[in-house]
Design a protein around this motif. Structure first.
Motif, PDB file in Angstrom:
ATOM      1  N   CYS A  98      13.049  51.329  38.112  1.00 27.79           N
ATOM      2  CA  CYS A  98      13.975  51.240  39.242  1.00 27.79           C
ATOM      3  C   CYS A  98      15.406  51.045  38.753  1.00 27.79           C
ATOM      4  CB  CYS A  98      13.589  50.088  40.160  1.00 27.79           C
ATOM      5  SG  CYS A  98      11.915  50.225  40.845  1.00 27.79           S
ATOM      6  N   VAL A  99      16.333  51.692  39.419  1.00 24.06           N
ATOM      7  CA  VAL A  99      17.751  51.562  39.094  1.00 24.06           C
ATOM      8  C   VAL A  99      18.270  50.239  39.664  1.00 24.06           C
ATOM      9  CG1 VAL A  99      20.044  52.554  39.426  1.00 24.06           C
ATOM     10  CG2 VAL A  99      18.061  54.049  39.117  1.00 24.06           C
ATOM     11  N   PRO A 100      18.953  49.417  38.854  1.00 26.46           N
ATOM     12  CA  PRO A 100      19.502  48.157  39.376  1.00 26.46           C
ATOM     13  C   PRO A 100      20.466  48.403  40.536  1.00 26.46           C
ATOM     14  CG  PRO A 100      19.659  48.251  36.976  1.00 26.46           C
ATOM     15  CD  PRO A 100      19.261  49.620  37.429  1.00 26.46           C
ATOM     16  N   ILE A 101      20.472  47.479  41.482  1.00 27.47           N
ATOM     17  CA  ILE A 101      21.374  47.556  42.630  1.00 27.47           C
ATOM     18  C   ILE A 101      22.102  46.221  42.756  1.00 27.47           C
ATOM     19  CG2 ILE A 101      21.551  47.873  45.128  1.00 27.47           C
ATOM     20  CD1 ILE A 101      18.957  49.461  44.991  1.00 27.47           C
ATOM     21  N   VAL A 102      23.424  46.258  42.814  1.00 28.32           N
ATOM     22  CA  VAL A 102      24.233  45.046  42.955  1.00 28.32           C
ATOM     23  C   VAL A 102      24.696  44.921  44.401  1.00 28.32           C
ATOM     24  CG1 VAL A 102      26.369  43.885  42.282  1.00 28.32           C
ATOM     25  CG2 VAL A 102      24.994  45.077  40.553  1.00 28.32           C
ATOM     26  N   ASP A 103      24.388  43.780  45.020  1.00 32.64           N
ATOM     27  CA  ASP A 103      24.827  43.516  46.391  1.00 32.64           C
ATOM     28  C   ASP A 103      26.059  42.617  46.435  1.00 32.64           C
ATOM     29  OD1 ASP A 103      22.758  45.013  47.491  1.00 32.64           O
ATOM     30  OD2 ASP A 103      21.389  43.306  47.531  1.00 32.64           O
ATOM     31  N   LYS A 104      26.102  41.599  45.547  1.00 32.17           N
ATOM     32  CA  LYS A 104      27.181  40.616  45.644  1.00 32.17           C
ATOM     33  C   LYS A 104      27.474  40.012  44.276  1.00 32.17           C
ATOM     34  CE  LYS A 104      28.478  36.389  48.169  1.00 32.17           C
ATOM     35  NZ  LYS A 104      28.013  35.366  49.146  1.00 32.17           N
ATOM     36  N   VAL A 105      28.743  39.702  44.057  1.00 33.79           N
ATOM     37  CA  VAL A 105      29.189  38.985  42.859  1.00 33.79           C
ATOM     38  C   VAL A 105      29.943  37.741  43.318  1.00 33.79           C
ATOM     39  CG1 VAL A 105      30.653  39.058  40.811  1.00 33.79           C
ATOM     40  CG2 VAL A 105      29.341  41.079  41.465  1.00 33.79           C
ATOM     41  N   TYR A 106      29.565  36.577  42.768  1.00 34.53           N
ATOM     42  CA  TYR A 106      30.204  35.319  43.165  1.00 34.53           C
ATOM     43  C   TYR A 106      30.466  34.469  41.925  1.00 34.53           C
ATOM     44  CZ  TYR A 106      31.001  30.796  45.340  1.00 34.53           C
ATOM     45  OH  TYR A 106      31.557  29.601  45.720  1.00 34.53           O
ATOM     46  N   PRO A 107      31.643  33.849  41.799  1.00 36.95           N
ATOM     47  CA  PRO A 107      32.808  33.976  42.675  1.00 36.95           C
ATOM     48  C   PRO A 107      33.490  35.328  42.495  1.00 36.95           C
ATOM     49  CG  PRO A 107      33.359  32.658  40.766  1.00 36.95           C
ATOM     50  CD  PRO A 107      31.886  32.931  40.663  1.00 36.95           C
ATOM     51  N   SER A 108      34.466  35.601  43.344  1.00 33.32           N
ATOM     52  CA  SER A 108      35.132  36.902  43.315  1.00 33.32           C
ATOM     53  C   SER A 108      36.383  36.906  42.453  1.00 33.32           C
ATOM     54  CB  SER A 108      35.495  37.337  44.738  1.00 33.32           C
ATOM     55  OG  SER A 108      36.351  36.385  45.347  1.00 33.32           O
ATOM     56  N   SER A 109      36.729  35.762  41.849  1.00 30.34           N
ATOM     57  CA  SER A 109      37.906  35.720  40.980  1.00 30.34           C
ATOM     58  C   SER A 109      37.763  34.579  39.983  1.00 30.34           C
ATOM     59  CB  SER A 109      39.193  35.546  41.799  1.00 30.34           C
ATOM     60  OG  SER A 109      39.195  34.297  42.474  1.00 30.34           O
ATOM     61  N   GLY A 110      38.578  34.659  38.920  1.00 33.59           N
ATOM     62  CA  GLY A 110      38.566  33.625  37.893  1.00 33.59           C
ATOM     63  C   GLY A 110      39.806  33.749  37.025  1.00 33.59           C
ATOM     64  N   PRO A 111      40.062  32.769  36.165  1.00 22.07           N
ATOM     65  CA  PRO A 111      41.263  32.797  35.328  1.00 22.07           C
ATOM     66  C   PRO A 111      41.199  33.898  34.274  1.00 22.07           C
ATOM     67  CG  PRO A 111      39.827  30.988  34.694  1.00 22.07           C
ATOM     68  CD  PRO A 111      39.239  31.561  35.932  1.00 22.07           C
ATOM     69  N   VAL A 112      42.373  34.343  33.841  1.00 21.57           N
ATOM     70  CA  VAL A 112      42.454  35.448  32.890  1.00 21.57           C
ATOM     71  C   VAL A 112      41.869  35.095  31.526  1.00 21.57           C
ATOM     72  CG1 VAL A 112      44.426  36.570  33.983  1.00 21.57           C
ATOM     73  CG2 VAL A 112      44.818  34.746  32.306  1.00 21.57           C
ATOM     74  N   ASN A 113      41.820  33.807  31.200  1.00 21.43           N
ATOM     75  CA  ASN A 113      41.291  33.429  29.886  1.00 21.43           C
ATOM     76  C   ASN A 113      39.768  33.404  29.852  1.00 21.43           C
ATOM     77  OD1 ASN A 113      41.251  31.223  31.594  1.00 21.43           O
ATOM     78  ND2 ASN A 113      41.526  29.727  29.964  1.00 21.43           N
ATOM     79  N   GLY A 114      39.114  33.834  30.950  1.00 19.76           N
ATOM     80  CA  GLY A 114      37.663  33.975  30.962  1.00 19.76           C
ATOM     81  C   GLY A 114      36.937  32.658  31.124  1.00 19.76           C
ATOM     82  N   GLY A 115      35.625  32.706  30.883  1.00 23.21           N
ATOM     83  CA  GLY A 115      34.807  31.507  30.976  1.00 23.21           C
ATOM     84  C   GLY A 115      34.176  31.271  32.329  1.00 23.21           C
ATOM     85  N   THR A 116      34.454  32.117  33.310  1.00 22.19           N
ATOM     86  CA  THR A 116      33.869  31.943  34.640  1.00 22.19           C
ATOM     87  C   THR A 116      32.391  32.332  34.619  1.00 22.19           C
ATOM     88  OG1 THR A 116      35.981  32.430  35.716  1.00 22.19           O
ATOM     89  CG2 THR A 116      33.991  32.632  37.062  1.00 22.19           C
ATOM     90  N   VAL A 117      31.551  31.446  35.152  1.00 20.28           N
ATOM     91  CA  VAL A 117      30.125  31.759  35.299  1.00 20.28           C
ATOM     92  C   VAL A 117      29.954  32.557  36.589  1.00 20.28           C
ATOM     93  CG1 VAL A 117      27.794  30.839  35.546  1.00 20.28           C
ATOM     94  CG2 VAL A 117      29.442  29.691  34.050  1.00 20.28           C
ATOM     95  N   VAL A 118      29.539  33.803  36.453  1.00 22.81           N
ATOM     96  CA  VAL A 118      29.424  34.718  37.587  1.00 22.81           C
ATOM     97  C   VAL A 118      27.953  34.866  37.970  1.00 22.81           C
ATOM     98  CG1 VAL A 118      29.808  37.082  38.377  1.00 22.81           C
ATOM     99  CG2 VAL A 118      31.498  35.965  36.912  1.00 22.81           C
ATOM    100  N   THR A 119      27.676  34.810  39.270  1.00 19.28           N
ATOM    101  CA  THR A 119      26.325  35.038  39.790  1.00 19.28           C
ATOM    102  C   THR A 119      26.270  36.409  40.451  1.00 19.28           C
ATOM    103  OG1 THR A 119      25.937  32.676  40.168  1.00 19.28           O
ATOM    104  CG2 THR A 119      24.541  34.219  41.371  1.00 19.28           C
ATOM    105  N   ILE A 120      25.300  37.218  40.056  1.00 22.13           N
ATOM    106  CA  ILE A 120      25.128  38.565  40.598  1.00 22.13           C
ATOM    107  C   ILE A 120      23.793  38.616  41.332  1.00 22.13           C
ATOM    108  CG2 ILE A 120      24.919  41.021  40.043  1.00 22.13           C
ATOM    109  CD1 ILE A 120      26.495  40.422  37.476  1.00 22.13           C
ATOM    110  N   THR A 121      23.811  39.082  42.581  1.00 20.52           N
ATOM    111  CA  THR A 121      22.580  39.227  43.355  1.00 20.52           C
ATOM    112  C   THR A 121      22.382  40.693  43.731  1.00 20.52           C
ATOM    113  OG1 THR A 121      23.746  38.754  45.428  1.00 20.52           O
ATOM    114  CG2 THR A 121      22.723  36.897  44.294  1.00 20.52           C
TER     115      THR A 121
END
Length: 260
Positions: free
Chosen positions: A127-150
């Protein structure tokens, strides 16, 4: 009406929507017309089309016997449930979807998502992966944000998964809910990187490079109040600025330096 073995086919159609034979499903078609015909089907309309159609064509149906299961069941004892994505009743013997599938599903029993493929040699479903949502929608430019993908088909803990968000690699991919949720730590980016996501699960790829899933922000402090406090600590400090309200855990590490 007499049998006509040379003049074409006797055809019997079934339909759940109308008495028009063009909209029906063929139950029987043959050059001969036996006295008794057995069919496994559930329908509202039965249409007979003779091999030769004229004003003198007629057929007397002596009896229609209805023996079978509810439209939602099949099997010798009617104790098996039809696949839930069938478009209408299923085959009484094997449960296949006689009238096809609802939108978004394929297969004899309509149990395969249209985003999936079946290997004809191994019967393995990919099955081809399908992305519905990414949270949070923003973060600092220096990275390090933990992103949740559903979404769907995002993989299991043993799969080889890679993620790229807004053109930046997202590291430390962790499956938190098999196939439906994963997390990763996004790397360093810039404020111009605002669109796109790619997810690969065992080399099966999903890509959307037009939607804005995540954007990088440059934090800026405008003022701090108060400017002084007691040496023993405990002073409540208010910081105002732009792009400093990032969502997520452990987002802030704030320290104050002496003016010296």
């Amino acid at each position: 009406m007499e049998n006509n073995p040379t003049g074409g086919n006797h055809t019997i159609y079934a339909s759940n929507s109308s008495g028009i034979w063009e909209n029906g499903t063929v139950l029987y078609r043959n050059k001969s017309l036996p006295t008794v015909i057995y069919v496994d089907a559930v329908f509202r309309y039965m249409i007979y089309v003779p091999p030769i159609q004229d004003e003198n064509s007629s057929l007397e149906i002596c009896e229609v016997g209805i023996v079978g299961c509810l439209p939602t069941n099949y099997g010798p004892l009617c104790d098996k449930t039809c696949p839930k994505h069938c478009s209408g009743p299923c085959n009484l013997k094997n449960g296949t979807c006689t009238f096809g599938c609802l939108n978004g599903w394929i297969g004899h029993k309509c149990d395969i998502d249209v985003h999936c493929m079946v290997n004809s040699n191994t019967s393995v479903v990919t099955c081809v992966p399908i992305v519905d949502k990414v949270y949070p929608s923003s973060g600092p430019v220096n990275g390090g944000t933990v992103v949740t993908i559903t979404g769907k088909y995002l993989g299991n803990i043993t799969d080889n998964i890679s993620v790229n968000i807004s053109g930046v690699i997202c590291n430390d991919v962790t499956v938190t809910i098999p196939n439906t949720e994963l997390t990763c730590v996004i790397g360093e980016g810039n404020t111009n990187q605002t669109v796109g996501i790619s997810v690969s699960v065992n080399s099966t790829n999903y890509s959307n490079q037009t939607y804005k899933y995540f954007s990088f922000k440059e934090p800026r402090i405008i003022n701090v109040s108060p400017l002084k406090g007691i040496v023993f600590g405990g002073t409540t400090v208010t910081i105002r600025g732009e792009h400093i309200d990032f969502k997520g855990q452990d987002r802030y590490n704030i320290s104050f330096c002496d003016e010296d």
